[in-house]
Design a protein around this motif. Structure first.
Motif, PDB file in Angstrom:
ATOM      1  N   ASN A  51      72.032  73.694  27.549  1.00 41.78           N
ATOM      2  CA  ASN A  51      72.251  73.853  28.368  1.00 41.78           C
ATOM      3  C   ASN A  51      71.909  73.427  29.809  1.00 41.78           C
ATOM      4  N   LEU A  58      63.614  76.224  39.506  1.00 41.70           N
ATOM      5  CA  LEU A  58      64.747  76.275  38.660  1.00 41.70           C
ATOM      6  C   LEU A  58      64.298  77.421  37.939  1.00 41.70           C
ATOM      7  N   ASP A 113      64.797  80.664  39.028  1.00 47.69           N
ATOM      8  CA  ASP A 113      65.802  81.693  39.014  1.00 47.69           C
ATOM      9  C   ASP A 113      66.341  81.396  37.826  1.00 47.69           C
ATOM     10  N   TYR A 114      66.305  80.309  36.966  1.00 48.40           N
ATOM     11  CA  TYR A 114      67.059  79.943  36.507  1.00 48.40           C
ATOM     12  C   TYR A 114      66.992  79.119  34.811  1.00 48.40           C
ATOM     13  N   ASN A 151      67.335  79.968  32.055  1.00 48.08           N
ATOM     14  CA  ASN A 151      68.504  79.744  30.713  1.00 48.08           C
ATOM     15  C   ASN A 151      69.070  77.960  31.079  1.00 48.08           C
ATOM     16  N   VAL A 152      68.968  76.925  32.324  1.00 44.49           N
ATOM     17  CA  VAL A 152      69.665  76.131  32.475  1.00 44.49           C
ATOM     18  C   VAL A 152      68.135  75.741  31.001  1.00 44.49           C
ATOM     19  N   ARG A 207      72.815  73.354  43.388  1.00 43.87           N
ATOM     20  CA  ARG A 207      72.254  74.647  43.705  1.00 43.87           C
ATOM     21  C   ARG A 207      74.110  75.434  43.412  1.00 43.87           C
ATOM     22  N   LEU A 218      74.396  76.579  39.794  1.00 49.72           N
ATOM     23  CA  LEU A 218      73.412  76.573  38.694  1.00 49.72           C
ATOM     24  C   LEU A 218      73.381  78.267  38.534  1.00 49.72           C
ATOM     25  N   ALA A 219      74.124  79.043  39.058  1.00 53.92           N
ATOM     26  CA  ALA A 219      73.935  80.876  38.737  1.00 53.92           C
ATOM     27  C   ALA A 219      75.113  81.226  37.649  1.00 53.92           C
ATOM     28  N   ASP A 220      76.404  79.435  37.613  1.00 54.18           N
ATOM     29  CA  ASP A 220      77.207  80.160  36.674  1.00 54.18           C
ATOM     30  C   ASP A 220      76.482  79.429  34.989  1.00 54.18           C
ATOM     31  N   ASN A 237      73.659  79.789  34.502  1.00 48.92           N
ATOM     32  CA  ASN A 237      72.328  80.004  33.852  1.00 48.92           C
ATOM     33  C   ASN A 237      73.605  81.602  32.774  1.00 48.92           C
ATOM     34  N   ARG A 238      73.940  81.502  33.547  1.00 45.54           N
ATOM     35  CA  ARG A 238      74.740  83.223  32.552  1.00 45.54           C
ATOM     36  C   ARG A 238      74.839  83.034  31.257  1.00 45.54           C
TER      37      ARG A 238
END
Length: 519
Positions: free
Chosen positions: A131, A162, A164-165, A167-168, A259, A262-264, A266-267
């Motif tokens: 990912n 990273l 806060d992420y 899963n990336v 940036r 990243l949020a998407d 990480n889901r």
């Protein structure tokens, strides 16, 4: 004079072979009892020794296939290598489909923990093994900017970027030295665009940022058009240095864009998916005299398992099947598929002739030190990576692969260039055999490396994922290793990091194939 059994001193691959392979360094006077031969001279490990008298000009067989002709008369027990064995041109019978057999698919396929992606471009649902967010370039002129954007998110330099992420897997820049001074309508640009489009659509990228200079021949719009991409701003963004106002502003713009992605990214969550979603690129590099005996056939046994579970395996490196292509046409599901393979061989013969080169300029210096003498010998061992199932289709470099089973993709023998094409075609995992040693990765797809011999494993465990040297030592067999490699494929596809990933390999190894004239 010492006496050793053939099982300990040398390996015979076929009853009709003229040579056996030394499992260790053999000194003059050593008697190999079951071969009824006495070693004459020094034989390095992995090298060949004659088991019968061979006349000058006579063909020499290994794997019950011709690997060359004797330059001079060779006596039993003598070393057979570049000093007395040369390349042989001879007619090969290209039979089609005569070795076909039904694939014994398993009733309950294995699973791995994959990441489901929605359909993108011309593809249906895609399954990721990693990912990443990718920063791709249309031209070499934007490479420095792309690397600066990705470097801002390096965990080893900026761990907070990273944090806060989780899963990336990372933000990576894949840059290249092409994109301008190239014929707009030529084969070279078409291959580059096909390669970049394949990476942009790759399931191992949650999203992609394309960065260009602005005035290059390889316009980003042309790449996106070649890949059939629609308007998907969440997954794919692009801009140029010229439009963004220069280097600093482009880097800042790129960092801000990543940036937003990243949020998407990480889901995502991993979930069990069938092994049929696994597409494995098969590579060998730094091959030696043991490659065709241990790691390559062991990988082939794993490929047979993968195919029986519904997955796909990609054999490539066309110059390194030269001389063994007749073994693949025998497994082709149709004459059409077999002819497609021969057409790629013919293209290479013409390509080499036009450029004053020859397909038999292989093996490399390291291959020869390891015991390989001619391209015929190397190719016969290389095709073993493809296992024994039917050849279902043949693809051009970086062409999207839509078949299940064992396939071939045309590529150079240069490993980074070949693997780049396989990933562009859809490979979400690479398996790479080596006898001399390799330090290689292939982001965004993880790469597993297989050692052909225990000495390499003991010397370079930092870079190798599994040792296949037990076949040579007599402590393991091909089937056992095939099962172990197949399980390692599933584990790696589920998120277990390979040795190359632990070292951070993968970004510099992106090397699209350059065939066009640069003006």
């Amino acid at each position: 004079m010492s006496t050793l059994t053939a099982a300990h001193a040398a390996i015979r691959l076929h009853p009709h072979d003229d040579v056996v392979i030394a499992t260790r360094q053999l000194v003059s006077g050593t008697a190999i009892e079951s071969e009824r031969v006495v070693v004459a001279g020094l034989i390095p490990p992995g090298h060949k020794l004659a088991t019968r008298a061979i006349a000058k000009g006579e063909p020499v067989k290994r794997y019950n296939q011709i690997i060359g002709v004797a330059r001079d008369a060779i006596a039993p027990g003598q070393h057979v290598h570049v000093h007395n064995l040369s390349m042989a041109e001879f007619a090969r019978e290209h039979a089609f489909g005569i070795d076909l057999h039904p694939t014994a698919y398993v009733a309950q396929p294995a699973h791995f923990m994959g990441i489901r992606r929605p359909a993108a471009a011309k593809n249906g649902e895609r399954i990721a093994t990693r990912n990443y967010i990718g920063v791709l370039t249309s031209v070499n002129c934007s490479a420095t900017v792309a690397r600066a954007i990705a470097d801002h998110f390096r965990r080893d330099v900026h761990p907070e970027a990273l944090a806060d992420y989780p899963n990336v897997d990372g933000v990576i820049a894949l840059t290249h030295g092409l994109g301008c001074g190239i014929d707009l309508h030529g084969e070279g640009l078409a291959i580059l665009r096909r390669t970049l489009a394949g990476y942009a659509a790759h399931p191992n990228f949650a999203s992609v940022l394309f960065v260009g200079l602005g005035c290059e021949t390889n316009q980003i719009g042309g790449v996106l058009e070649a890949g059939g991409f629609g308007d998907d701003p969440k997954r794919l963004r692009s801009f140029t240095i010229q439009d963004s106002g220069g280097t600093r502003r482009t880097i800042e713009h790129g960092i801000a864009t990543v940036r937003e992605m990243l949020a998407d990214a990480n889901r995502v969550r991993r979930e069990p998916v069938p092994a049929s979603h696994l597409m494995v690129g098969l590579q060998c590099g730094g091959s030696d005299g043991y490659s065709g005996i241990s790691a390559n056939p062991a990988l082939g046994a794993a490929v047979d398992r993968l195919v029986r579970h519904g997955g796909t395996a990609i054999l490539s490196e066309t110059p390194e099947i030269y001389g063994a292509e007749h073994l693949l046409t025998r497994r082709a599901v149709s004459r059409e598929v077999g002819e497609k393979l021969l057409a790629r061989i013919a293209w290479w013969q013409d390509y080499c002739a036009r450029n004053g080169a020859a397909l038999d300029n292989n093996p490399s210096a390291g291959n020869k030190v390891g015991g390989l003498t001619t391209i015929l010998e190397k190719s016969l061992g290389a095709v073993a990576k493809g296992g024994t199932t039917n050849l279902v289709d043949v693809y051009e470099y970086a062409q999207p692969i839509d078949a299940k089973g064992f396939v071939f993709m045309d590529s150079p023998g240069y490993d980074p260039m070949s693997a780049t094409g396989q990933v562009a075609s859809g490979a979400n995992l690479i398996c790479f055999t080596t006898g001399r040693g390799s330090a290689y990765g292939c982001a965004p797809s993880p790469s597993l490396k297989l050692a052909t011999n225990t000495a390499l494993w003991e010397r370079q465990q930092d870079d190798i994922d599994i040792n296949c040297g037990g076949v040579i030592d007599g402590t393991a067999n091909i089937d056992e290793l095939g099962e172990a490699i197949f399980q390692m494929m599933l584990d790696c596809a589920s998120g277990t990091r390979s040795k190359s990933e632990l070292h951070g390999y993968g970004q510099s190894e992106f090397v699209p194939w350059q065939v066009g004239v640069i003006t």
